[in-house]
Design an enzyme around this catalytic site. Structure first.
Site, short mmCIF file in Angstrom:
data_model
loop_
_atom_site.label_atom_id
_atom_site.label_comp_id
_atom_site.label_asym_id
_atom_site.label_seq_id
_atom_site.Cartn_x
_atom_site.Cartn_y
_atom_site.Cartn_z
N GLU A 113 -6.59 6.63 -1.26
CA GLU A 113 -6.43 5.44 -0.43
C GLU A 113 -7.06 4.22 -1.08
O GLU A 113 -6.55 3.10 -0.95
CB GLU A 113 -7.03 5.68 0.96
CG GLU A 113 -6.34 6.75 1.78
CD GLU A 113 -4.86 6.46 2.00
OE1 GLU A 113 -4.51 5.28 2.18
OE2 GLU A 113 -4.06 7.41 1.98
N HIS B 227 0.84 -1.20 0.00
CA HIS B 227 0.00 0.00 0.00
C HIS B 227 0.87 1.25 0.00
O HIS B 227 0.63 2.20 -0.77
CB HIS B 227 -0.91 -0.04 1.23
CG HIS B 227 -1.73 1.20 1.43
ND1 HIS B 227 -3.07 1.26 1.13
CD2 HIS B 227 -1.42 2.43 1.92
CE1 HIS B 227 -3.55 2.46 1.42
NE2 HIS B 227 -2.55 3.19 1.91
N GLU B 228 1.90 1.27 0.84
CA GLU B 228 2.78 2.44 0.92
C GLU B 228 3.61 2.59 -0.35
O GLU B 228 3.88 3.72 -0.78
CB GLU B 228 3.68 2.34 2.15
CG GLU B 228 2.93 2.32 3.48
CD GLU B 228 1.95 3.47 3.62
OE1 GLU B 228 2.25 4.58 3.13
OE2 GLU B 228 0.87 3.27 4.21
N HIS C 280 1.78 4.55 -2.92
CA HIS C 280 1.90 6.00 -2.75
C HIS C 280 3.23 6.49 -3.31
O HIS C 280 3.30 7.59 -3.88
CB HIS C 280 1.80 6.36 -1.27
CG HIS C 280 0.43 6.21 -0.69
ND1 HIS C 280 -0.71 6.65 -1.34
CD2 HIS C 280 -0.01 5.66 0.47
CE1 HIS C 280 -1.78 6.39 -0.60
NE2 HIS C 280 -1.38 5.78 0.50
#
Length: 686
Positions: free
Chosen positions: A260, A175-176, A179
């Site tokens: 998100e 997930h990070e 980003h």
């Protein structure tokens, strides 16, 4: 959306942020002006019923003065906060009290975290970021921060380390990384600077009131009128500041929430395991602490985090920087029954660690099992392949994207790398020696010349360390050179400026020693030196050139270098040289030039010495400032160039990846020929 769409979307969000920031500042100016006019007309307001002159609420001089003061204060505060973040992600992480994880840590949870981050970095084609831990945070949360991939860091809480299993931790890290790849990090830093700039007026007002409350202000005169004026000014500033802060938090939430969902979806794509990130989200809902952080700075950088870092119940959830937890879980697990994770037993974190109550990591998927799944010989990692069959469109589609296949490859590649090399790559005192060893030529005459250069420039001790490491390079395939170089980056970043400069000069001297082009060597050097220049933002972050004609010469240099990289990848001659195939180079160059119809007539295949390293460096430095359409089309043309003969050799593939990295478009390892590992084989391996 693909990488280029995501980048364009991130830049549109930046424009939106500027507009919202302008509106918030405008509102602050209006409120400040009204407060100033009330102060100017205070006597008239008090005596209005006794026939005082009418109050004039418009005064250009006051409006101009208030506007100038607000703009200066907010602008300077935002610039101050931005300057604090110039150190990149490390400055953000250390600013909230995070501790950098030692690459040689013996803590099993920290070792597992480092392994997962390294796998994801190699799989996605970005430099390995530094890893931090918030030791005093028992909740479940994490964030990625930085201006670019060069200075990115991944930070997790202690609770994330101890309460998640490996699949769940991998989902959070994936997930990070989404980003990082989608351009969200730089936007996050800008939002934090904006929020501080808007809030600073309220902080000034609060400081005035606190000073008064502590009796530190003495005003001469009778009646205490001065105290009343100061009290009123402080109260007005605090109210105005916090009204601005209200709108600042709305900006923070509005810009953050939607991305998100994209990061959650990307985590599922990266890992091919919805249960990983889904399990992490369910544990956030199941534990009493959830994702709420203890630090008072959580609100300031709440939009950085994996999950809501502070309560967002106020104003109907308008301040929420993340979508509601049930909505996120349903998005990755449509069959979710609404039940969160239930801890098996109560743990007193003051007395014992979650490590001892059933939350340890499952075994890492062994490289041998993956090799069996891919039907590869024992001892051989799933390779990029000497000859990769991949269409140009498929090559371009991999930019900024990660699949579970890439993660499997990265995991097995790290596992197949000798432990001595992995340990050296992670140590600041030895990482440079690993890179020097990567650049050494196997031919005896050139090797002796390089050894002399190494001794004179780096010292006898470093030269001896390189000789010690050389035998460990024997089992490495050419395709493993760039990933191994990526592993050295966190350690090399800890070198001082003078040491980095000496390191760069030594690398350049080693490459120039054989007086021959080696595109694998160039790719290693280019990627390393770009990401070691942490203090300067790469030009790839700023679009300055929008015309293809303005960079036609530079595009010609890049396509020529790619064409000759393939043409020089034939069999080695007895004297150690490689005979170039001019006809193959012309055909490859023509295939790439066809993808640029606007400037095709201006493109000509250059001679090898006209597109050597220095010329290629100059061309890439200029192209890094090109717009996204220029970069996208250039990489598509490059993909056509390297795949013109139906196969991509390591020299071509790694050079293309280095070019993409320089343009700010990370490209993962090219895995065109490898099918996904069968689910049964993966299950058996785990």
């Amino acid at each position: 959306m693909d990488f280029f769409e995501a980048q364009a979307h991130a830049r549109r969000r930046t424009s939106r942020l500027i507009v919202l920031f302008g509106l918030a500042v405008l509102g602050t100016i209006i409120l400040s002006y009204l407060a100033a006019m009330a102060f100017v007309n205070w006597d008239r307001l008090q005596h209005r019923r006794y026939g005082a002159p009418e109050i004039a609420w418009y005064d250009p001089g006051v409006l101009l003065g208030v506007s100038a003061c607000i703009l200066v204060v907010v602008g300077c505060a935002s610039l101050y906060k931005w300057s604090q973040f110039r150190g990149g992600g490390a400055a953000v992480a250390e600013g909230v009290g995070a501790r950098r994880v030692d690459p040689h840590t013996t803590d099993l949870h920290e070792r597992r975290l480092l392994d997962v981050v390294e796998e994801m970095a190699i799989a996605s084609g970005v430099p390995v970021p530094a890893v931090y831990v918030l030791d005093d945070e028992p909740c479940l949360n994490a964030f990625a921060a930085g201006h670019t991939t060069s200075d990115a860091v991944v930070t997790v809480t202690r609770g994330t380390l101890e309460k998640l299993n490996r699949d769940e931790l991998q989902g959070v890290v994936a997930h990070e990384f989404s980003h990082i790849l989608n351009g969200d990090m730089r936007l996050n830093v800008r939002i934090a600077a904006v929020i501080f700039g808007i809030l600073v007026i309220g902080l000034i007002g609060r400081g005035i009131l606190r000073t008064l409350g502590q009796g530190r202000v003495r005003v001469r005169g009778k009646g205490g009128g001065g105290i009343v004026v100061i009290l009123a000014a402080g109260l007005a500033l605090m109210i105005i500041g916090y009204i601005g802060y209200f709108f600042g938090r709305l900006i923070q939430a509005a810009v953050s929430r939607q991305r998100e969902f994209l990061a959650d979806a990307s985590a599922v794509q990266f890992t091919r395991n919805p249960g990983g990130i889904g399990g992490a989200l369910k544990k956030i809902g199941g534990y009493a602490l959830g994702s709420n952080l203890a630090t008072h700075k959580a609100a300031e950088i709440g939009h950085f985090f994996f999950a809501e870092g502070a309560t967002a119940a106020l104003f109907g959830g308008l301040w929420a920087t993340h979508p509601p937890l049930p909505v996120r879980i349903h998005a990755v697990d449509p069959q979710w029954d609404g039940k969160y994770f239930e801890p098996e037993e109560v743990v007193d974190v003051r007395k014992e660690s979650f490590q001892r109550v059933g939350y340890g990591a499952p075994p890492i998927l062994p490289a041998d099992a993956l090799r069996r799944a891919y039907n590869l010989p024992a001892g051989q990692p799933p390779p990029l392949g000497r000859l990769i069959s991949l269409t140009p469109a498929a090559v371009l589609a991999q930019v900024g994207q990660v699949t579970a296949q890439h993660v499997d490859y990265a995991r097995s590649l790290i596992d197949a790398t000798p432990e001595r090399l992995r340990a050296a790559a992670r140590a600041p005192a030895e990482a440079a020696a690993v890179v020097y060893a990567l650049l050494l030529d196997p031919r005896r005459d050139v090797g002796e010349k390089q050894a002399a250069i190494l001794t004179s420039r780096a010292g006898a001790a470093t030269a001896g360390l390189v000789r010690e490491l050389l035998p460990h390079f024997q089992p490495l395939a050419p395709d493993a050179r760039l990933p191994l170089a990526q592993l050295t980056l966190p350690a090399l970043r800890q070198l001082g400026a003078a040491e980095r400069s000496a390191f760069a000069a030594t690398c350049a001297a080693l490459i120039d020693a054989d007086q021959q082009l080696s595109y694998l060597e160039y790719a290693v050097q280019k990627v390393l030196l770009r990401h070691l220049a942490v203090g300067d933002a790469p030009a790839a972050e700023y679009a300055q050139i929008y015309s293809f004609s303005a960079v036609a010469g530079e595009i010609g240099v890049v396509l020529s270098a790619l064409a000759w990289a393939g043409a020089m990848a034939g069999p080695e001659q007895p004297d150690g040289t490689v005979e170039a195939d001019a006809a193959a180079a012309r055909a490859a160059f023509a295939a790439g030039a066809e993808q640029l119809p606007l400037i095709a007539a201006q493109l000509t295949l250059l001679a090898p010495d006209a597109c050597e390293f220095a010329a290629l460096d100059r061309a890439l430095d200029k192209l890094a400032g090109g717009s996204l359409p220029i970069k996208q089309r250039l990489l598509l043309a490059g993909a056509h160039t390297v795949s013109q003969d139906g196969r991509i050799r390591p020299e071509e593939g790694e050079l293309l990846r280095a070019i993409a990295d320089t343009l700010g478009c990370p490209m993962p390892p090219l895995l065109g020929e490898l099918p996904p590992a069968p689910p049964a084989a993966r299950a058996a391996a785990s």
